[in-house]
Design a protein around this motif. Structure first.
Motif, PDB file in Angstrom:
ATOM      1  N   ASP A  84       0.840  -1.200   0.000  1.00  0.00           N
ATOM      2  CA  ASP A  84       0.000   0.000   0.000  1.00  0.00           C
ATOM      3  C   ASP A  84       0.876   1.251   0.000  1.00  0.00           C
ATOM      4  O   ASP A  84       1.782   1.393   0.822  1.00  0.00           O
ATOM      5  CB  ASP A  84      -0.921  -0.003   1.218  1.00  0.00           C
ATOM      6  N   ALA A  88       0.019   2.423  -8.538  1.00  0.00           N
ATOM      7  CA  ALA A  88      -0.933   1.399  -8.984  1.00  0.00           C
ATOM      8  C   ALA A  88      -0.409   0.628 -10.186  1.00  0.00           C
ATOM      9  O   ALA A  88      -0.518  -0.607 -10.240  1.00  0.00           O
ATOM     10  CB  ALA A  88      -2.273   2.038  -9.312  1.00  0.00           C
ATOM     11  N   ARG A  91       1.978  -1.990  -9.121  1.00  0.00           N
ATOM     12  CA  ARG A  91       1.320  -3.105  -8.443  1.00  0.00           C
ATOM     13  C   ARG A  91       0.620  -4.003  -9.451  1.00  0.00           C
ATOM     14  O   ARG A  91       0.644  -5.238  -9.309  1.00  0.00           O
ATOM     15  CB  ARG A  91       0.325  -2.580  -7.394  1.00  0.00           C
ATOM     16  N   TYR A  92       0.000  -3.426 -10.465  1.00  0.00           N
ATOM     17  CA  TYR A  92      -0.614  -4.246 -11.514  1.00  0.00           C
ATOM     18  C   TYR A  92       0.432  -5.169 -12.135  1.00  0.00           C
ATOM     19  O   TYR A  92       0.209  -6.377 -12.295  1.00  0.00           O
ATOM     20  CB  TYR A  92      -1.197  -3.364 -12.626  1.00  0.00           C
ATOM     21  N   GLN A 139      -7.077  -5.494 -13.878  1.00  0.00           N
ATOM     22  CA  GLN A 139      -6.162  -4.656 -13.112  1.00  0.00           C
ATOM     23  C   GLN A 139      -6.181  -5.132 -11.660  1.00  0.00           C
ATOM     24  O   GLN A 139      -7.019  -4.711 -10.869  1.00  0.00           O
ATOM     25  CB  GLN A 139      -6.588  -3.187 -13.199  1.00  0.00           C
ATOM     26  N   LEU A 141      -4.901  -5.124  -8.136  1.00  0.00           N
ATOM     27  CA  LEU A 141      -4.177  -4.208  -7.253  1.00  0.00           C
ATOM     28  C   LEU A 141      -3.585  -4.931  -6.043  1.00  0.00           C
ATOM     29  O   LEU A 141      -2.692  -4.400  -5.384  1.00  0.00           O
ATOM     30  CB  LEU A 141      -5.112  -3.091  -6.787  1.00  0.00           C
ATOM     31  N   GLU A 153      -9.297  -5.801  -7.115  1.00  0.00           N
ATOM     32  CA  GLU A 153      -9.301  -5.493  -8.549  1.00  0.00           C
ATOM     33  C   GLU A 153      -9.906  -4.121  -8.782  1.00  0.00           C
ATOM     34  O   GLU A 153     -10.887  -3.747  -8.132  1.00  0.00           O
ATOM     35  CB  GLU A 153     -10.090  -6.550  -9.327  1.00  0.00           C
ATOM     36  N   VAL A 154      -9.326  -3.397  -9.726  1.00  0.00           N
ATOM     37  CA  VAL A 154      -9.780  -2.050 -10.065  1.00  0.00           C
ATOM     38  C   VAL A 154     -10.607  -2.090 -11.345  1.00  0.00           C
ATOM     39  O   VAL A 154     -10.208  -2.706 -12.337  1.00  0.00           O
ATOM     40  CB  VAL A 154      -8.579  -1.094 -10.254  1.00  0.00           C
ATOM     41  N   ILE A 206     -13.070  -0.178  -6.755  1.00  0.00           N
ATOM     42  CA  ILE A 206     -12.167  -1.251  -6.351  1.00  0.00           C
ATOM     43  C   ILE A 206     -12.934  -2.302  -5.565  1.00  0.00           C
ATOM     44  O   ILE A 206     -13.600  -1.985  -4.569  1.00  0.00           O
ATOM     45  CB  ILE A 206     -11.009  -0.720  -5.484  1.00  0.00           C
ATOM     46  N   TRP A 208     -12.459  -5.075  -3.059  1.00  0.00           N
ATOM     47  CA  TRP A 208     -11.383  -5.366  -2.107  1.00  0.00           C
ATOM     48  C   TRP A 208     -11.723  -6.582  -1.257  1.00  0.00           C
ATOM     49  O   TRP A 208     -12.657  -6.552  -0.461  1.00  0.00           O
ATOM     50  CB  TRP A 208     -11.150  -4.155  -1.207  1.00  0.00           C
TER      51      TRP A 208
END
Length: 363
Positions: A84, A88, A91-92, A139, A141, A153-154, A206, A208
């Motif tokens: 975190d 982004a 991280r993808y 995507q 995350l 996921e985004v 997102i 989560w």
């Protein structure tokens, strides 16, 4: 005597009490953290995944060149993919590598004749799940294969977004049920996809699954143990979004996810806190949440959660009903919502209000 009667009522309301085993919550950074901490390839000490704040992580990456960032993603995909405060896009890329590695390991197990048929089948199932998350355009995350698996996921363009929403699911959600086709609007990917479709291009949503959820309607669902373990993880995740320059998100909490959100509320850097189908937030009223966010609540007339006693007795139960006017939350209409898992279904009044909240248009 009254206490025993209340405990009996709660246990009856959570049928399957003895049938569902207690879950062990995933905690701490993912595997590989030790190798990450000892890596000197960037010419400086790397931020500790367990103790560095998301703001410190973000500042660290600002000092790296693109080549240095790429090298860290290649060397430590599981750590960076869950870090975190990291960019982004990085991280993808890290999670593509982590998922590909995890899939290869599971496929090897699936082909190993020394394992039992059950073990090979389980490995093949996991390999297929990972393959699905590796589909072009996804995507991811966050990805953590420990336990039942966790993922974020985004949906939308996170870097270009002016508004961000985060969906926190309830019981029976993990890597295997994250984007199920059966009952899609009861699963986080389906919820997020629907909300993203109801909002404009400047909103990213997102899904989560960053905590260990209860399985079934057993003791885990009736107590706050897993929510207490998940709340700091949700807090850190939202801190990571804000640390990278994104706006404070609106957080939507379904069912047991609202227990997580209630416990996390004092530390969440969010604009809105929306609960739907909530068994309670472990708070007497909205003021007790100690949050500056606007608090909203929705419950449909046909939602079975309304039959669960909104009380607390020692460790059992989650307290007051957020949908009760006395709680003090703003009301979200849910007249066109079907049951406990239909809040995000297209065409519902709840989804239209959720979209307005996510885009900052709801009063």
């Amino acid at each position: 005597m009254a206490g025993l009667a209340l405990a009996s009522t709660l246990m009856t309301a959570t049928t399957g009490w003895a049938a569902s085993g207690q879950q062990t919550p995933v905690s701490g950074p993912p595997p590989g953290a030790s190798a990450w901490r000892s890596d000197t390839s960037a010419g400086r000490e790397l931020p500790d995944p367990a103790s560095s704040t998301p703001t410190e992580v973000h500042r660290f990456f600002l000092r790296l060149t693109p080549d240095q960032q790429k090298l860290l993603a290649e060397r430590h995909p599981l750590v960076l993919g869950n870090l975190d405060g990291a960019p982004a896009h990085l991280r993808y890329a890290a999670n593509v590598l982590a998922l590909a590695d995890a899939r290869a390991k599971e496929q090897t197990k699936a082909d190993d004749a020394r394992l039992t048929t059950g073990e090979r089948d389980q490995a093949a199932t996991r390999a297929e799940r990972y393959r699905g998350l590796l589909a072009p355009g996804r995507q991811i995350l966050a990805f953590d294969p420990r336990g039942r698996g966790q993922v974020a996921e985004v949906f939308g363009d996170l870097d270009a977004s002016r508004h961000v929403a985060v969906i926190v699911p309830g019981s029976d959600i993990d890597l295997g049920t994250f984007d199920r086709s059966r009952n899609p609007y009861g699963a986080p990917a389906g919820m997020a996809r629907s909300l993203a479709g109801a909002t404009g291009d400047d909103t990213a949503v997102i899904a989560w699954v960053g905590y260990t959820t209860p399985v079934g309607l057993g003791p885990d669902a009736a107590t706050g143990r897993l929510a207490q373990a998940g709340a700091p993880r949700l807090t850190r995740f939202t801190e990571g979004l804000v640390a990278t320059g994104l706006p404070r998100p609106a957080v939507f909490c379904h069912s047991y996810g609202s227990v997580v959100c209630g416990l996390a509320a004092p530390g969440l850097r969010v604009s809105d806190l929306v609960v739907l189908g909530s068994p309670g937030m472990r708070a007497a009223d909205s003021g007790s949440l100690r949050t500056t966010a606007r608090v909203w609540a929705a419950r449909s007339a046909g939602d079975w959660i309304g039959k669960v006693p909104h009380v607390r007795l020692f460790a059992l139960g989650h307290g007051a009903d957020p949908a009760d006017p006395g709680f003090g939350a703003r009301s979200v209409p849910a007249q066109r919502v079907d049951g406990h898992s239909g809040y995000f279904a297209p065409g519902t009044d709840a989804l239209a209000t959720f979209a307005a909240i996510a885009e900052g248009k709801a009063a």
